[in-house]
Design a protein around this motif. Sequence first.
Motif, PDB file in Angstrom:
ATOM      1  N   TYR A  75       0.132   0.632  -4.534  1.00 65.21           N
ATOM      2  CA  TYR A  75      -0.652  -0.572  -4.859  1.00 65.21           C
ATOM      3  C   TYR A  75      -2.117  -0.527  -3.840  1.00 65.21           C
ATOM      4  O   TYR A  75      -2.120  -0.426  -2.989  1.00 65.21           O
ATOM      5  CB  TYR A  75      -0.301  -1.919  -4.827  1.00 65.21           C
ATOM      6  N   ASP A  76      -3.325  -0.654  -4.850  1.00 63.15           N
ATOM      7  CA  ASP A  76      -4.487  -0.648  -4.096  1.00 63.15           C
ATOM      8  C   ASP A  76      -4.810  -2.129  -3.822  1.00 63.15           C
ATOM      9  O   ASP A  76      -4.201  -3.349  -3.780  1.00 63.15           O
ATOM     10  CB  ASP A  76      -5.695  -0.348  -5.172  1.00 63.15           C
ATOM     11  N   LYS A  77      -5.796  -2.090  -2.953  1.00 62.00           N
ATOM     12  CA  LYS A  77      -6.096  -3.437  -2.125  1.00 62.00           C
ATOM     13  C   LYS A  77      -6.749  -4.530  -3.211  1.00 62.00           C
ATOM     14  O   LYS A  77      -6.432  -5.751  -2.745  1.00 62.00           O
ATOM     15  CB  LYS A  77      -7.191  -3.179  -1.046  1.00 62.00           C
ATOM     16  N   ASN A  78      -7.423  -4.097  -4.034  1.00 62.90           N
ATOM     17  CA  ASN A  78      -7.933  -5.175  -5.042  1.00 62.90           C
ATOM     18  C   ASN A  78      -6.681  -6.010  -5.682  1.00 62.90           C
ATOM     19  O   ASN A  78      -6.880  -7.005  -5.828  1.00 62.90           O
ATOM     20  CB  ASN A  78      -8.817  -4.471  -5.994  1.00 62.90           C
TER      21      ASN A  78
ATOM     22  N   THR B 278       0.995  -1.210  -0.112  1.00 66.15           N
ATOM     23  CA  THR B 278       0.018   0.033   0.190  1.00 66.15           C
ATOM     24  C   THR B 278       1.056   1.215  -0.175  1.00 66.15           C
ATOM     25  O   THR B 278       0.617   2.235  -0.711  1.00 66.15           O
ATOM     26  CB  THR B 278      -0.840   0.048   1.308  1.00 66.15           C
TER      27      THR B 278
END
Length: 395
Positions: free
Chosen positions: A381-384, A377
């Motif tokens: 980078y996104d959680k998905n 994160t």
Amino acid sequence: MTAALEGIRVLDLTRVLAGPYCSMILGDLGAEIIKVEAPGGSDETRTWGPPFKEGVSAYYLCTNRNKKSLTLDLKSREGKEVLEKLVRESDVVLNNFKTGTMERLGFEYDHIKEINPRIVFCSITGFGETGPYQQLPGYDFIIQAMSGLMSITGDDQSGPQKLGVAITDILTGLYACIGIQTALLERERSGYGQKIDLSLYDAAVSSLINIGSNFLMTGKVPQRLGNHHANIVPYQTFRSRDGEMVIAVGNDRQFAHLCAVVGQPSLASDPLFSTNAKRVENREALSYILQELFSQEKTAYWQDRCQEKHIPFGPIQTLEDVRNDEQLKARDMFLNLEHPKAGNVEMIGSPLKLSRTPVDYKQHPPDAGEHTEEILTGLGYDKNTIRKWKKDHKV
């Protein structure tokens, strides 16, 4: 309070002992340590045991505090991408893969310094990255054997002996700390990082010190002397009435005091023993005399008498004795950390005592991948994406 190495980020691609020991020391001093393992965890010490506490290995715990854990598949495109991003934002890359592994992964030093010219790249291998042994695997036991250390440890009856801990790993980890901090200091002048090529074999041979020097001067191959010193007498173990102890007489004045303590002051002027050189020549005769005398009283008696006369003395202690030693308690050499699985764990502390920037113990030894989401994160980078990578075993 600012820690000594605060602001330094170390990518720790090591496992087992030499590398993790180095990175733990740097972490104790305040560096941010990101421990990179394969998905599921690839540091073998996680499974080495018993003992375990709630499934957590004591061996793993001993060298992995003050680190964050990130899991990456470095053979995948995604894993390589993440590592490159981390290299751009880091100060040190530490690895102990076999020679050639970083090249096969695409992260050889020449590539890493293109990404970040300021990076300090430390490689730890068994035998180094040059020479005819460079492809051989390096294990502490093998290195102790090959380096000459085992040939001088033990006695005629025992045969060659290894030290009770993996000392060549520890030595190499310490050299790695020295090399890394030296390169970081030099970087302040030049603006550039550099590569450090360390081997367990080199570190072990460097530790031969006076024994190595004795051989190089005379060509005489040293023999196993057990708990005797090659150059100083009496500097050895003795049996008391109730245990074993060490006497380390370093000069003729101390020897005279020892002779008085054991009730034989005339020994100090005996032509066979009056100088250290003579005592070395007549080692067996003197050892026999002293052993007969020491066996008459308990260890505590001799400890008190020797300490009164400032004669170097130490009882041979068990680890239980060590744990209860008041000196070590006063020096804060044992600490407790809360671990999410193992609960309260006791650890050996750092011997480094810095007056303004003391070591700190902020982070328990992490579970594999415990900080993966936090680190990714932070890289944007996104959680998905992170969730998908976890499902595909990329992280």
